[in-house]
Design a protein around this motif. Structure first.
Motif, PDB file in Angstrom:
ATOM      1  N   ALA A   1     -31.970 -74.402  11.648  1.00 18.98           N
ATOM      2  CA  ALA A   1     -32.580 -75.176  10.576  1.00 18.98           C
ATOM      3  C   ALA A   1     -34.059 -74.825  10.492  1.00 18.98           C
ATOM      4  CB  ALA A   1     -32.398 -76.668  10.842  1.00 18.98           C
ATOM      5  N   MET A   2     -34.548 -74.692   9.281  1.00 23.59           N
ATOM      6  CA  MET A   2     -35.949 -74.332   9.063  1.00 23.59           C
ATOM      7  C   MET A   2     -36.849 -75.446   9.580  1.00 23.59           C
ATOM      8  SD  MET A   2     -37.632 -71.784   7.850  1.00 23.59           S
ATOM      9  CE  MET A   2     -39.295 -71.347   7.367  1.00 23.59           C
ATOM     10  N   VAL A   3     -37.781 -75.086  10.452  1.00 20.79           N
ATOM     11  CA  VAL A   3     -38.752 -76.038  10.997  1.00 20.79           C
ATOM     12  C   VAL A   3     -40.127 -75.377  10.981  1.00 20.79           C
ATOM     13  CG1 VAL A   3     -37.096 -77.251  12.476  1.00 20.79           C
ATOM     14  CG2 VAL A   3     -38.287 -75.224  13.354  1.00 20.79           C
ATOM     15  N   GLU A   4     -41.150 -76.149  11.296  1.00 19.96           N
ATOM     16  CA  GLU A   4     -42.491 -75.585  11.390  1.00 19.96           C
ATOM     17  C   GLU A   4     -42.584 -74.658  12.595  1.00 19.96           C
ATOM     18  OE1 GLU A   4     -45.222 -78.795  11.579  1.00 19.96           O
ATOM     19  OE2 GLU A   4     -44.882 -79.462   9.516  1.00 19.96           O
TER      20      GLU A   4
ATOM     21  N   PRO B   1     -31.688 -86.978   3.237  1.00 20.05           N
ATOM     22  CA  PRO B   1     -32.257 -86.002   4.176  1.00 20.05           C
ATOM     23  C   PRO B   1     -31.378 -84.759   4.258  1.00 20.05           C
ATOM     24  CG  PRO B   1     -31.256 -87.844   5.360  1.00 20.05           C
ATOM     25  CD  PRO B   1     -31.263 -88.218   3.905  1.00 20.05           C
ATOM     26  N   THR B   2     -32.018 -83.602   4.175  1.00 23.69           N
ATOM     27  CA  THR B   2     -31.297 -82.331   4.085  1.00 23.69           C
ATOM     28  C   THR B   2     -32.015 -81.279   4.914  1.00 23.69           C
ATOM     29  OG1 THR B   2     -30.619 -82.871   1.816  1.00 23.69           O
ATOM     30  CG2 THR B   2     -30.448 -80.556   2.486  1.00 23.69           C
ATOM     31  N   ARG B   3     -31.260 -80.462   5.605  1.00 26.45           N
ATOM     32  CA  ARG B   3     -31.886 -79.379   6.361  1.00 26.45           C
ATOM     33  C   ARG B   3     -31.624 -78.038   5.686  1.00 26.45           C
ATOM     34  NH1 ARG B   3     -28.518 -78.846  12.104  1.00 26.45           N
ATOM     35  NH2 ARG B   3     -26.408 -78.688  11.245  1.00 26.45           N
TER      36      ARG B   3
ATOM     37  N   GLU C   1     -28.017 -78.303   3.851  1.00 34.06           N
ATOM     38  CA  GLU C   1     -26.989 -79.155   4.441  1.00 34.06           C
ATOM     39  C   GLU C   1     -27.496 -80.588   4.579  1.00 34.06           C
ATOM     40  OE1 GLU C   1     -23.700 -78.700   7.908  1.00 34.06           O
ATOM     41  OE2 GLU C   1     -25.763 -78.272   8.512  1.00 34.06           O
ATOM     42  N   LYS C   2     -26.767 -81.524   3.976  1.00 32.63           N
ATOM     43  CA  LYS C   2     -27.140 -82.937   4.026  1.00 32.63           C
ATOM     44  C   LYS C   2     -26.752 -83.567   5.367  1.00 32.63           C
ATOM     45  CE  LYS C   2     -24.805 -83.669   0.201  1.00 32.63           C
ATOM     46  NZ  LYS C   2     -24.182 -84.290  -0.987  1.00 32.63           N
ATOM     47  N   PHE C   3     -27.472 -84.610   5.734  1.00 31.83           N
ATOM     48  CA  PHE C   3     -27.123 -85.432   6.884  1.00 31.83           C
ATOM     49  C   PHE C   3     -26.264 -86.605   6.410  1.00 31.83           C
ATOM     50  CE2 PHE C   3     -31.019 -83.329   8.137  1.00 31.83           C
ATOM     51  CZ  PHE C   3     -30.860 -83.071   9.487  1.00 31.83           C
ATOM     52  N   TYR C   4     -25.331 -87.017   7.231  1.00 33.23           N
ATOM     53  CA  TYR C   4     -24.502 -88.192   6.960  1.00 33.23           C
ATOM     54  C   TYR C   4     -24.519 -89.120   8.159  1.00 33.23           C
ATOM     55  CZ  TYR C   4     -22.400 -86.114   2.761  1.00 33.23           C
ATOM     56  OH  TYR C   4     -22.190 -85.571   1.514  1.00 33.23           O
TER      57      TYR C   4
ATOM     58  N   THR D   1     -31.785 -85.078  -5.780  1.00 29.58           N
ATOM     59  CA  THR D   1     -31.579 -86.270  -4.943  1.00 29.58           C
ATOM     60  C   THR D   1     -31.780 -85.974  -3.455  1.00 29.58           C
ATOM     61  OG1 THR D   1     -29.205 -85.758  -4.878  1.00 29.58           O
ATOM     62  CG2 THR D   1     -29.969 -87.315  -6.571  1.00 29.58           C
ATOM     63  N   GLN D   2     -32.035 -84.726  -3.113  1.00 33.92           N
ATOM     64  CA  GLN D   2     -32.172 -84.340  -1.718  1.00 33.92           C
ATOM     65  C   GLN D   2     -33.633 -84.051  -1.354  1.00 33.92           C
ATOM     66  OE1 GLN D   2     -28.542 -81.442  -2.497  1.00 33.92           O
ATOM     67  NE2 GLN D   2     -29.062 -81.355  -0.329  1.00 33.92           N
ATOM     68  N   ARG D   3     -33.951 -84.222  -0.088  1.00 27.10           N
ATOM     69  CA  ARG D   3     -35.282 -83.907   0.418  1.00 27.10           C
ATOM     70  C   ARG D   3     -35.137 -83.178   1.745  1.00 27.10           C
ATOM     71  NH1 ARG D   3     -39.237 -88.775   1.440  1.00 27.10           N
ATOM     72  NH2 ARG D   3     -39.121 -88.847  -0.852  1.00 27.10           N
ATOM     73  N   THR D   4     -35.759 -81.996   1.849  1.00 28.89           N
ATOM     74  CA  THR D   4     -35.675 -81.252   3.087  1.00 28.89           C
ATOM     75  C   THR D   4     -36.525 -81.924   4.158  1.00 28.89           C
ATOM     76  OG1 THR D   4     -37.462 -79.795   2.347  1.00 28.89           O
ATOM     77  CG2 THR D   4     -35.197 -79.035   1.993  1.00 28.89           C
ATOM     78  N   VAL D   5     -36.037 -81.893   5.392  1.00 32.05           N
ATOM     79  CA  VAL D   5     -36.723 -82.550   6.499  1.00 32.05           C
ATOM     80  C   VAL D   5     -37.142 -81.521   7.542  1.00 32.05           C
ATOM     81  CG1 VAL D   5     -35.563 -84.739   6.156  1.00 32.05           C
ATOM     82  CG2 VAL D   5     -34.499 -83.021   7.613  1.00 32.05           C
TER      83      VAL D   5
END
Length: 308
Positions: free
Chosen positions: A147-150, A265-267, A163-166, A304-308
């Motif tokens: 997953a993309m991170v800093e 929340p989405t990665r 990919e969404k979180f559930y 409707t999604q936001r990357t985290v």
């Protein structure tokens, strides 16, 4: 002195065990031991102290291992240049994958890739994000799926899918009656979270502001999403699962899945390689096969999604 002997030396150094190194190199232990012994005889020094467990290099062995690693990297790059010039889709390719991605993604594309391209020897290792970065720097793997991170600015990252979180909610939990989960609904009681070091956990804690939950005595930290799912199915608490996991659930398990309220929340899942990666044809093939294997709605980020 051969490259093969150096490969055996590096395998023993990595695993600290002759039998495990032999399995990794796909040779018998006597063969591996004999080849390393011949190299030691040729150099006139002992590379490993065999009296210690796990096996450790001698002072001279540390210097030899460092030099051997450099030789193997240059030899591998030479082969990669030749293969890329031929646009060859053959050879060994080491792929690192996050443990929270591998069980749900690998079965989707690997069997078909192996069938369509039998000359590609794709070897998969589950690694956390920091482990994956170190493995790329050491050339232990060719690429990683994460997953993309800093902090990935020193690598090349190719987008694969979103990919969404559930939430996964036990039937006797108050949240079971909710049609969507708000971050404010999540308390510290029986939230089943992964260990620290999993970006899946860190992204959720940050997005959902779960600082209080993370410090709660009733927040448990283990290492497996599947373990938490079994606990929830047995009637206790809430955990979180990635979107691809929902496609493997039975009808009964689907009843425990709850989406997040907007924004969801989405990665951002990417394929990461070093900046000097050469085998572009093979990378493009793998990226294409992965994107083909996931549902089309996961290829683009929705409003409707936001990357985290």
């Amino acid at each position: 002195m051969t490259l093969q002997q150096m490969e055996y030396v590096m395998a023993v150094h990595r695993f600290g065990h002759f039998a495990k190194a032999a399995d990794y190199c796909n040779v018998t232990q006597p063969t591996l031991s004999s080849m390393i012994q011949k190299l030691e005889d040729e150099l006139g020094v002992k590379i490993f102290d065999r009296r210690k467990q796990p096996i450790r290099p001698t002072p001279a062995g540390k210097i030899i291992i460092d030099r051997a690693w450099g030789v193997l990297v240059r030899a591998r790059r030479l082969k990669e240049v030749a293969q890329e010039q031929k646009q060859s889709l053959t050879g060994t390719f080491h792929l690192g994958v996050l443990p929270t991605i591998a069980p749900y993604l690998i079965p989707r594309f690997l069997p078909q890739l192996m069938s369509d391209y039998p000359d590609i020897d794709l070897r998969v290792t589950e690694l956390k994000t920091e482990e994956m970065q170190r493995a790329l720097r050491r050339n232990d793997i060719d690429a990683g799926i994460l997953a993309m991170v800093e902090g990935l600015d020193n690598f090349d990252c190719h987008h694969l899918f979103y990919e969404k979180f559930y939430a996964y909610v036990a039937k006797d939990n108050d949240l079971f009656d909710h049609t969507a989960i708000r971050t404010a609904d999540l308390t510290g009681e029986y939230l089943w979270l992964l260990d620290e070091g999993h970006c899946f956990r860190e992204q959720l804690v940050k997005f959902c502001q779960l600082k209080a939950a993370a410090n709660s005595k009733k927040t448990y930290h283990l290492g497996s999403i599947e373990t938490f799912m079994r606990i929830v199915e047995s009637g206790k608490g809430v955990t979180f699962i990635p979107e691809l996991a929902t496609y493997q659930l039975s009808e009964g398990q689907q009843q425990l899945v709850r989406p997040f309220a907007h924004p969801i929340p989405t990665r951002d899942i990417v394929l990461m390689t070093s900046r000097n990666f050469i085998r572009n044809s093979l990378r493009e093939l793998i990226v294409g096969k992965i994107r083909q294997s996931v549902p089309t709605e996961m290829l683009e980020l929705r409003e409707t999604q936001r990357t985290v």
